[in-house]
Each structure stands twice: as structure tokens, then as C-alpha cells.
Design a protein around this motif. Structure first.
Motif, PDB file in Angstrom:
ATOM      1  N   GLY A   9     -10.085  26.519 -22.682  1.00 30.23           N
ATOM      2  CA  GLY A   9      -9.619  27.878 -22.448  1.00 30.23           C
ATOM      3  C   GLY A   9      -8.354  27.994 -21.748  1.00 30.23           C
ATOM      4  N   ASP A  10      -7.878  27.084 -21.060  1.00 23.99           N
ATOM      5  CA  ASP A  10      -6.612  27.238 -20.446  1.00 23.99           C
ATOM      6  C   ASP A  10      -5.470  27.424 -21.433  1.00 23.99           C
ATOM      7  OD1 ASP A  10      -7.655  26.917 -18.034  1.00 23.99           O
ATOM      8  OD2 ASP A  10      -7.152  24.866 -17.393  1.00 23.99           O
ATOM      9  N   THR A  11      -4.264  28.082 -21.099  1.00 26.93           N
ATOM     10  CA  THR A  11      -3.284  28.236 -21.986  1.00 26.93           C
ATOM     11  C   THR A  11      -2.145  28.216 -21.621  1.00 26.93           C
ATOM     12  OG1 THR A  11      -3.280  30.701 -21.538  1.00 26.93           O
ATOM     13  CG2 THR A  11      -4.770  30.087 -23.344  1.00 26.93           C
ATOM     14  N   SER A  12      -1.017  27.950 -22.311  1.00 25.88           N
ATOM     15  CA  SER A  12       0.383  28.005 -21.962  1.00 25.88           C
ATOM     16  C   SER A  12       1.333  28.429 -23.240  1.00 25.88           C
ATOM     17  CB  SER A  12       0.794  26.475 -21.383  1.00 25.88           C
ATOM     18  OG  SER A  12       2.229  26.405 -21.107  1.00 25.88           O
ATOM     19  N   LEU A  13       2.405  28.204 -23.175  1.00 24.18           N
ATOM     20  CA  LEU A  13       3.386  28.448 -24.350  1.00 24.18           C
ATOM     21  C   LEU A  13       4.177  27.287 -24.784  1.00 24.18           C
ATOM     22  CD1 LEU A  13       4.590  31.903 -22.727  1.00 24.18           C
ATOM     23  CD2 LEU A  13       2.980  31.537 -24.492  1.00 24.18           C
ATOM     24  N   VAL A  14       4.319  27.429 -26.116  1.00 24.96           N
ATOM     25  CA  VAL A  14       5.235  26.158 -26.504  1.00 24.96           C
ATOM     26  C   VAL A  14       6.227  26.825 -27.551  1.00 24.96           C
ATOM     27  CG1 VAL A  14       3.287  24.380 -26.361  1.00 24.96           C
ATOM     28  CG2 VAL A  14       3.681  25.851 -28.496  1.00 24.96           C
ATOM     29  N   GLU A  15       7.153  26.186 -27.642  1.00 24.35           N
ATOM     30  CA  GLU A  15       8.077  25.820 -28.869  1.00 24.35           C
ATOM     31  C   GLU A  15       7.474  25.308 -29.981  1.00 24.35           C
ATOM     32  OE1 GLU A  15      11.038  27.600 -30.045  1.00 24.35           O
ATOM     33  OE2 GLU A  15      11.096  28.540 -28.053  1.00 24.35           O
ATOM     34  N   LEU A  16       7.242  25.980 -31.141  1.00 21.66           N
ATOM     35  CA  LEU A  16       6.266  25.002 -32.100  1.00 21.66           C
ATOM     36  C   LEU A  16       7.128  23.940 -32.641  1.00 21.66           C
ATOM     37  CD1 LEU A  16       4.829  28.237 -33.969  1.00 21.66           C
ATOM     38  CD2 LEU A  16       3.613  26.717 -32.719  1.00 21.66           C
ATOM     39  N   ASP A  17       8.406  24.107 -32.925  1.00 21.56           N
ATOM     40  CA  ASP A  17       8.975  22.929 -33.695  1.00 21.56           C
ATOM     41  C   ASP A  17      10.101  22.540 -32.573  1.00 21.56           C
ATOM     42  OD1 ASP A  17      10.223  20.962 -34.918  1.00 21.56           O
ATOM     43  OD2 ASP A  17       9.947  22.077 -36.898  1.00 21.56           O
ATOM     44  N   ALA A  18      10.169  21.433 -31.877  1.00 25.21           N
ATOM     45  CA  ALA A  18      11.235  20.899 -31.325  1.00 25.21           C
ATOM     46  C   ALA A  18      12.547  20.884 -32.054  1.00 25.21           C
ATOM     47  CB  ALA A  18      11.045  19.382 -30.760  1.00 25.21           C
ATOM     48  N   ASN A  19      12.724  20.752 -33.295  1.00 25.55           N
ATOM     49  CA  ASN A  19      13.946  20.812 -34.055  1.00 25.55           C
ATOM     50  C   ASN A  19      14.447  22.330 -34.415  1.00 25.55           C
ATOM     51  OD1 ASN A  19      14.224  18.166 -34.261  1.00 25.55           O
ATOM     52  ND2 ASN A  19      12.537  18.053 -35.363  1.00 25.55           N
ATOM     53  N   GLN A  20      13.404  23.349 -34.118  1.00 25.86           N
ATOM     54  CA  GLN A  20      13.740  24.654 -34.408  1.00 25.86           C
ATOM     55  C   GLN A  20      13.613  25.810 -33.336  1.00 25.86           C
ATOM     56  OE1 GLN A  20      12.473  25.860 -38.404  1.00 25.86           O
ATOM     57  NE2 GLN A  20      11.030  24.206 -38.452  1.00 25.86           N
ATOM     58  N   ILE A  21      14.005  25.166 -32.128  1.00 25.61           N
ATOM     59  CA  ILE A  21      13.813  25.999 -30.691  1.00 25.61           C
ATOM     60  C   ILE A  21      14.584  27.237 -30.990  1.00 25.61           C
ATOM     61  CG2 ILE A  21      14.291  26.109 -28.422  1.00 25.61           C
ATOM     62  CD1 ILE A  21      13.544  23.206 -28.542  1.00 25.61           C
ATOM     63  N   LYS A  22      13.903  28.573 -30.804  1.00 17.19           N
ATOM     64  CA  LYS A  22      14.507  29.734 -30.605  1.00 17.19           C
ATOM     65  C   LYS A  22      15.092  30.175 -32.134  1.00 17.19           C
ATOM     66  CE  LYS A  22      14.988  29.911 -25.822  1.00 17.19           C
ATOM     67  NZ  LYS A  22      15.742  30.363 -24.478  1.00 17.19           N
ATOM     68  N   SER A  23      14.561  29.516 -33.133  1.00 13.02           N
ATOM     69  CA  SER A  23      14.828  29.937 -34.593  1.00 13.02           C
ATOM     70  C   SER A  23      14.140  31.213 -34.998  1.00 13.02           C
ATOM     71  CB  SER A  23      14.755  28.916 -35.354  1.00 13.02           C
ATOM     72  OG  SER A  23      15.732  27.622 -35.192  1.00 13.02           O
ATOM     73  N   ASN A  24      14.784  31.714 -35.689  1.00 18.55           N
ATOM     74  CA  ASN A  24      13.966  33.085 -36.287  1.00 18.55           C
ATOM     75  C   ASN A  24      14.543  33.419 -37.575  1.00 18.55           C
ATOM     76  OD1 ASN A  24      12.764  35.501 -36.350  1.00 18.55           O
ATOM     77  ND2 ASN A  24      13.591  36.743 -35.130  1.00 18.55           N
ATOM     78  N   PRO A  25      13.584  33.085 -38.752  1.00 19.43           N
ATOM     79  CA  PRO A  25      12.150  32.493 -38.783  1.00 19.43           C
ATOM     80  C   PRO A  25      12.149  30.882 -38.541  1.00 19.43           C
ATOM     81  CG  PRO A  25      13.042  32.927 -40.997  1.00 19.43           C
ATOM     82  CD  PRO A  25      14.215  33.442 -40.048  1.00 19.43           C
ATOM     83  N   ILE A  26      11.084  30.565 -38.630  1.00 23.85           N
ATOM     84  CA  ILE A  26      10.818  28.990 -38.735  1.00 23.85           C
ATOM     85  C   ILE A  26      10.282  28.669 -39.758  1.00 23.85           C
ATOM     86  CG2 ILE A  26      11.212  28.612 -36.063  1.00 23.85           C
ATOM     87  CD1 ILE A  26       8.288  27.807 -36.032  1.00 23.85           C
ATOM     88  N   TYR A  27      10.370  27.378 -40.398  1.00 23.75           N
ATOM     89  CA  TYR A  27       9.634  26.764 -41.372  1.00 23.75           C
ATOM     90  C   TYR A  27       8.926  25.428 -40.964  1.00 23.75           C
ATOM     91  CZ  TYR A  27      12.917  29.347 -44.293  1.00 23.75           C
ATOM     92  OH  TYR A  27      13.770  30.282 -44.930  1.00 23.75           O
ATOM     93  N   LEU A  28       7.797  25.686 -41.257  1.00 23.89           N
ATOM     94  CA  LEU A  28       6.668  24.286 -40.690  1.00 23.89           C
ATOM     95  C   LEU A  28       6.140  23.983 -42.007  1.00 23.89           C
ATOM     96  CD1 LEU A  28       4.691  26.123 -37.670  1.00 23.89           C
ATOM     97  CD2 LEU A  28       6.645  24.463 -37.701  1.00 23.89           C
ATOM     98  N   TYR A  29       5.928  22.652 -41.997  1.00 27.14           N
ATOM     99  CA  TYR A  29       5.406  21.930 -43.247  1.00 27.14           C
ATOM    100  C   TYR A  29       4.136  21.222 -42.949  1.00 27.14           C
ATOM    101  CZ  TYR A  29      10.008  22.982 -45.299  1.00 27.14           C
ATOM    102  OH  TYR A  29      11.098  23.524 -45.604  1.00 27.14           O
ATOM    103  N   ASP A  30       3.306  20.966 -43.916  1.00 25.06           N
ATOM    104  CA  ASP A  30       2.145  20.006 -43.674  1.00 25.06           C
ATOM    105  C   ASP A  30       2.455  18.691 -43.233  1.00 25.06           C
ATOM    106  OD1 ASP A  30       0.167  22.058 -44.544  1.00 25.06           O
ATOM    107  OD2 ASP A  30       0.345  21.421 -46.651  1.00 25.06           O
ATOM    108  N   ASP A  40       4.897  24.703 -16.883  1.00 27.93           N
ATOM    109  CA  ASP A  40       3.816  23.928 -16.788  1.00 27.93           C
ATOM    110  C   ASP A  40       2.505  24.315 -17.201  1.00 27.93           C
ATOM    111  OD1 ASP A  40       6.041  22.587 -15.280  1.00 27.93           O
ATOM    112  OD2 ASP A  40       5.434  23.489 -13.125  1.00 27.93           O
ATOM    113  N   PHE A  41       1.407  23.286 -17.428  1.00 30.17           N
ATOM    114  CA  PHE A  41       0.303  23.388 -17.956  1.00 30.17           C
ATOM    115  C   PHE A  41      -0.485  22.323 -17.310  1.00 30.17           C
ATOM    116  CE2 PHE A  41      -2.021  23.286 -22.346  1.00 30.17           C
ATOM    117  CZ  PHE A  41      -2.816  24.155 -22.025  1.00 30.17           C
ATOM    118  N   GLY A  42      -1.287  22.765 -16.258  1.00 31.62           N
ATOM    119  CA  GLY A  42      -2.025  21.729 -15.548  1.00 31.62           C
ATOM    120  C   GLY A  42      -1.132  20.850 -14.926  1.00 31.62           C
ATOM    121  N   THR A  43      -1.185  19.347 -15.263  1.00 30.72           N
ATOM    122  CA  THR A  43      -0.073  18.573 -14.362  1.00 30.72           C
ATOM    123  C   THR A  43       0.959  18.133 -15.462  1.00 30.72           C
ATOM    124  OG1 THR A  43      -1.472  16.611 -15.134  1.00 30.72           O
ATOM    125  CG2 THR A  43      -1.957  17.441 -13.014  1.00 30.72           C
ATOM    126  N   LEU A  44       0.925  18.775 -16.522  1.00 35.68           N
ATOM    127  CA  LEU A  44       1.964  18.694 -17.621  1.00 35.68           C
ATOM    128  C   LEU A  44       3.047  19.688 -17.272  1.00 35.68           C
ATOM    129  CD1 LEU A  44      -0.220  18.370 -20.969  1.00 35.68           C
ATOM    130  CD2 LEU A  44       0.744  16.464 -19.454  1.00 35.68           C
TER     131      LEU A  44
END
Length: 116
Positions: A9-30, A40-44
Motif C-alpha cells: 500500500g505504500d506509494t510514491s511517484l515515478v516517471e513512467l519511461d526514463a526515455n520520455q521524462i516530462k513528455s506530453n503525450p508519451i507512447y508506451l509499448y508492450d 524517496d520511497f522507503g530506503t529507495l
């Protein structure tokens, strides 16, 4: 997960694709994905890379994370999913088979006990 000081249940925030940071829109592929923690997320710490798998077959994108790669440390197993409320990982019109078009580059990431 306890070693990372994370619980289900712990949550944090991520950029979904390291190659499309702050892009709008983004394309994700299977297939494989590399995401980046925003905070920070726990010790990460922020900038930790999360590695997982993307599925685009349904109306929403599904992303499961299996591994974390914190800077200066060894890779660690993780069990987490990309998750936003109110269907916000829903694909936009124009998405084609095997890919998803999303209006934003960020998402929440949530620790889970298993993948369903």
C-alpha cells in the motif's frame, strides 16, 4: 519489502519511461520498461530506476515492477505496480495494438503483495 522499509500500500511517484521524462503525450509499448522514482520511497532514493513489464492490451495500461536499481547499490527485487485513480492510465484515442498513448509521463507506484 521489509528490508526496503516498504509495506503493501505504500506509494510514491515515478516517471513512467526514463526515455520520455516530462513528455506530453508519451507512447508506451508492450514489453520491458525502465521508470525513475521522483521522490524517496522507503530506503529507495529519488532517481532509483524501476524495471518491469508493460501490457497495453486492454483499455488501460498495466505496469508491473520487479526490480529496483538504486544509485550506488545492488539491484533489489520489488513487487509494485503503476497506479492512478479514476482510470488515469486509460489509453488515449490513437493508441494502436501493442502500444498505448498516455497524456502524461508520471504515475503513482504502489507496493503490492503479489500480481493478480
Amino acid at each position: 519489502m521489509r528490508a526496503l522499509r516498504l509495506e503493501v500500500g505504500d506509494t510514491s511517484l515515478v516517471e513512467l519511461d526514463a526515455n520520455q521524462i516530462k513528455s506530453n503525450p508519451i507512447y508506451l509499448y508492450d514489453g520491458p520498461i525502465e521508470s525513475v522514482l521522483w521522490k524517496d520511497f522507503g530506503t529507495l532514493e529519488a532517481t532509483t530506476r524501476l524495471y518491469g513489464q508493460v501490457w497495453t492490451g486492454g483499455p488501460q495500461v498495466v505496469i508491473r515492477y520487479y526490480e529496483a536499481d538504486p544509485p550506488g547499490r545492488e539491484k533489489l527485487p520489488i513487487c509494485a505496480v503503476a497506479r492512478l485513480s479514476e482510470n488515469q492510465l486509460r489509453k488515449l484515442p490513437g493508441s494502436k495494438p501493442g502500444m498505448a498513448l498516455l497524456p502524461f509521463s508520471g504515475s503513482g507506484v504502489t507496493i503490492v503483495d503479489s500480481f493478480r
